[in-house]
Design an enzyme around this catalytic site. Structure first.
Site, PDB file in Angstrom:
ATOM      1  N   ASP A  25       0.872  -1.164   0.000  1.00  0.00           N
ATOM      2  CA  ASP A  25       0.000   0.000   0.000  1.00  0.00           C
ATOM      3  C   ASP A  25       0.917   1.225   0.000  1.00  0.00           C
ATOM      4  OD1 ASP A  25      -2.164   1.679  -0.031  1.00  0.00           O
ATOM      5  OD2 ASP A  25      -3.259   0.629   1.527  1.00  0.00           O
TER       6      ASP A  25
HETATM    7  C1  NOJ Z   1      -4.050   3.889   0.031  1.00  0.00           C
HETATM    8  C2  NOJ Z   1      -5.217   2.950   0.088  1.00  0.00           C
HETATM    9  O1  NOJ Z   1      -5.193   2.235   1.308  1.00  0.00           O
HETATM   10  C3  NOJ Z   1      -5.252   1.966  -1.057  1.00  0.00           C
HETATM   11  O2  NOJ Z   1      -6.432   1.217  -0.987  1.00  0.00           O
HETATM   12  C4  NOJ Z   1      -5.133   2.690  -2.362  1.00  0.00           C
HETATM   13  O3  NOJ Z   1      -5.220   1.773  -3.421  1.00  0.00           O
HETATM   14  C5  NOJ Z   1      -3.812   3.422  -2.379  1.00  0.00           C
HETATM   15  N1  NOJ Z   1      -3.784   4.375  -1.287  1.00  0.00           N
HETATM   16  C6  NOJ Z   1      -3.565   4.137  -3.693  1.00  0.00           C
HETATM   17  O4  NOJ Z   1      -4.380   5.212  -3.819  1.00  0.00           O
END
Ligand code: NOJ
Length: 793
Positions: free
Chosen positions: A332
């Site tokens: 993430d």
């Molecule tokens: C953080 C989020 O937790 C995740 O779900 C997302 O895909 C990413 N950011 C990218 O935006």
């Protein structure tokens, strides 16, 4: 903070010019194969693809086989053998080029980031949108890097790209897997036409706590329903062929446990035992692997002290070794760097080492792999084989997407113009939205609206064209949804006189993805006008709930009642007119005990997407009979959370021993509206439960009759309870459902078939176990209204 593509491209040109003079000297330091390749490249950039085609045709003519998986492997291996260590690590590096940041950028030095693109040290990009910009960036990388390996463009396409569909939790309420698949396939069509090949969806996290803002992004509290929905969404995004230019790679996220954040506070720690892990959290992830999901994303949270991003058990033992997942695992946003904050690495280097060893292939905005992996390998701390394995997965994905055949295949501005926001997509969005609406209460049959001469429409969400788009709205333009008021006006405006009052504001100040929403707490100046409208109306529609940015990432709430002044407003209106239809628009289950006790009619309309107002009008007018069922329990009080239907029995489940049982002394021991619940304008009767057993299978037969005089749809649900097992099993577990349509007076016998495996569970090692004994089989219209019979297997 966003990177300007123009300057990015300009700096590419300058750098390419500078590099031209050094090509000769670089050539001398390359191995023979590399020299051949670079010399080849010097003639023309497109020759690189001829090189791939040359290798491909060579392989194909030698083996004389169809284009298949082993063919792809050979191509990937051949390319891998051409790559320097830095180029390989580059494929594992992902940068955000665009404004939708969900954390800080890893490297703030823009010049350095540009240079990394030019060096082939970036393998994928998130947040760059549109055929024009993605093409530019792709061209820059293909033209400027030694091997010209194309980028993959990723984006959070969660419930639509520009045509918005209901938020995933709302869509889950449809219990309509075909509709859900269709909605994902349209999102894929629009996104891929805008240059996107990879979505970070579906979010398959099970959650039992409505305080967690991200419940809007999932399928609710049930692992069985969640697994089927995960499969439908993956199928919708990926189709049958990833190289089809209208499909995109899906990503099962967040692996794992993210939905179990303590107290529903986003990013918080998770403490779950292995029983819950294997039987509740992991099933939708397993289902995703079974559906050939192309990628996984790991999670921000730790589980019992171990960050998911460096969790060897989850990533390597389970996902890779036991489930044989051979796709790409992406971190993430900077979740590798955050291993330091978790206190499990002392610096980014150690964090990179732990994530790579655990099995993380791509570092999203972390600058951990690109800065440290090379040294770690040279020092023998990380094996180069691990890097090869990761890069093999990444290149295979690029290959499957068809990017090696044509790196520009997704960037066609004409197709983009044609497909995005296509009227056919809007039509389907409206249909899916109507299916997602849940009728919670209709005591005086105020709905469908009939014999109404004067209709009042009141509330801060009534004319709101933005909130129905929901959070995670990808490329939807703000304020473009059909508002509730517009929908009602279009459908009913010529039948009744419609008056409107806002009543109160819901939020003040910026209301967007990046800012904390400020809830209006004081200004009651609009109440008077609202009361006047209510007084002069036969029926009042109250449009209340949450704005789009009151749920979603980092939008946890400690109080999940109607925010701000809305309940005060509702009570004032109720004093002057009791014929109220409360239409809720929200991203999570709300706690609404006063509303449920007093307001005769309640409609749960979530954030329904671009066509929200039309879809709500379809249901209010009776053009569509509501058929949605809650995918998540609604509590009576926030203090009951986490609240879920499939809980364990505990040792003291009831009040046989007077006060000494599992309950809260100040609230009834049940949800306000249970899982699976939802009414219809029709009425359904369940009868004649018959269970037939053979050694092979169990057949459950039930007759459902529409006793009303309108056609309606019903979700028939089957639950089981494993009465005594080696570990405590839930009091109810959904095991099957079917959405059926019944004409007035029509009866249908529905059959569900189960094998013993369907009635099994996972032990604490994640192995399937079936234990014979007594099972209770229950069938009904929600997790509380059931008829049951016991069987012994
Ligand atoms: C953080 C989020 O937790 C995740 O779900 C997302 O895909 C990413 N950011 C990218 O935006």
């Amino acid at each position: 903070m966003s990177i300007n593509l123009e300057s990015l491209v300009y700096s590419v040109r300058m750098a390419s010019a500078r590099r031209a003079s050094t090509d000769e000297s670089q050539l001398r330091t390359l191995p023979a194969a590399g020299r051949f390749h670079v010399a080849f490249k010097k003639q023309t950039m497109h020759m690189k693809y001829i090189f791939f085609i040359f290798i491909s045709s060579l392989i194909i003519s030698c083996q004389d086989v169809e284009k298949d998986a082993s063919d792809a492997n050979l191509k990937v291996d051949s390319l891998l053998s051409e790559m320097t260590l830095r180029e390989k690590i580059g494929q594992m590096n992902q940068y955000s080029v665009g404004s939708e940041m969900t954390g800080p950028n890893a490297s703030v030095d823009h010049a350095e980031r540009y240079q990394r693109f030019l060096n082939g040290e970036v393998g994928s990009v998130l947040n760059t949108l549109g055929a024009r910009d993605t093409r530019k960036l792709q061209k820059m990388v293909v033209d400027s890097t030694r091997l010209g390996i194309p980028l993959i463009f990723a984006y959070d396409v969660i419930h639509g790209y520009q045509t918005m569909f209901p938020i995933p939790l709302g869509e889950a309420a449809s219990w309509d897997l075909e509709a859900i698949q269709l909605s994902a396939s349209i999102a894929a069509k629009e996104a891929s036409s805008a240059g996107i090949q990879w979505t970070f969806a579906p979010m398959v996290d099970i959650s039992r706590d409505a305080r967690w803002g991200r419940v809007m992004e999932g399928a609710g509290e049930d692992p069985y329903l969640g697994s089927l929905i995960a499969k439908a969404r993956i199928k919708g995004f990926q189709g049958n062929d990833l190289s089809d230019k209208h499909t995109i790679a899906a990503c099962a996220k967040h692996f794992a446990g993210y939905g179990f954040a303590e107290s529903g506070k986003d990013y918080n720690s998770v403490t779950v035992g292995k029983n819950t892990l294997h039987n509740v959290i992991l099933p939708p992830f397993r289902a995703s692997v079974e559906s050939n999901v192309a990628t996984f994303m790991n999670a921000f949270n730790d589980i019992d002290g171990i960050p998911s991003t460096s969790n060897l058990y989850l990533l390597r033992e389970l996902l890779a070794d036991k489930w044989n997942f051979d796709g790409v695992v992406v971190s993430d946003w900077n979740s590798i760097g955050e291993i330091i904050n978790h206190g499990v690495a002392s610096d980014r280097r150690e964090a990179a080492m732990k994530a790579a060893i655990a099995g993380c292939d791509v570092d999203m905005e972390g600058d951990a792999f690109v800065n440290h992996l090379e040294q770690l390998i040279l020092e023998g701390q990380v094996s180069e084989d691990l890097v090869d394995e990761s890069v093999r997965q990444i290149l295979s994905l690029k290959y499957e997407l068809g990017l090696f055949d044509n790196p520009y295949k997704y960037f066609d501005e004409e197709i983009e113009r044609e497909l995005i926001g296509h009227p056919a997509h809007k039509k389907i969005s409206r249909e899916v939205a109507t299916k997602s609406i849940v009728l919670l209460k209709n005591e005086q049959n105020l709905l469908p609206l009939a014999n109404v001469k004067k209709l009042g429409v009141i509330g801060p969400l009534a004319k709101d064209k933005d909130s129905p788009l929901g959070n995670w709205r990808a490329a939807a333009k703000s304020n473009t949804a059909i508002s509730l008021y517009e929908g009602i006006q279009t459908r009913l405006g010529n039948q009744m006189q419609i008056s409107y009052a806002e009543g109160c504001k819901l939020s003040i100040g910026p209301n967007n993805f990046f800012n904390e929403v400020q809830i209006e707490q004081n200004d009651k100046s609009g109440f008077e006008e609202a009361i006047r409208v209510a007084r002069t109306s036969d029926v009042v529609i109250m449009a209340l709930g949450e704005t789009a940015y009151m749920s979603g990432e980092a939008r946890s709430r400690a109080d999940i009642g109607l925010p701000g002044l809305q309940l005060d407003l509702l009570k004032e209106i109720y004093k002057v007119n009791k014929n109220i239809v409360l239409v809720l628009m929200n991203g999570r289950p709300l706690s609404i005990p006063w509303e449920a006790d007093n307001i005769p009619t309640i409609v749960e309309a979530w954030h329904l997407g671009s066509e929200a107002g039309n879809a709500i009008a379809d249901v209010l007018s009776g053009d569509v009979n509501p058929s949605g069922k809650l995918p998540m329990s609604f509590p009576r009080h926030v203090g009951q959370l986490p609240l879920y239907y499939n809980h364990l029995n505990t040792g003291r489940p009831n009040n046989e021993g007077a006060v000494f049982y599992s309950h809260h002394m100040d609230v009834e021991n049940t949800p306000l509206y249970p899982f699976g619940y939802g009414l219809s304008y029709s009425e359904f009767e369940y009868s004649d439960l018959v269970i037939k057993q053979s050694s092979e299978e169990i057949n459950v037969l039930i007759t459902v009759t529409n006793t009303s005089d309108v056609y309606g749809q019903e979700v028939v649900q089957v639950y089981i309870r494993d009465i005594a097992a080696s570990i405590s099993r839930p009091v109810l577990e959904l095991k099957g459902f079917e959405k059926i349509g019944l004409e007035p007076g029509q009866a249908k016998q529905i059959r569900f078939q189960f094998t013993k495996e369907d009635l099994s569970y996972f032990d604490t090692n994640g192995n399937t176990v079936f234990e014979s004994g007594e099972f209770l089989i229950s069938v009904g219209s929600n997790s509380q209204d059931l008829i049951s019979e016991s069987i012994t297997l």
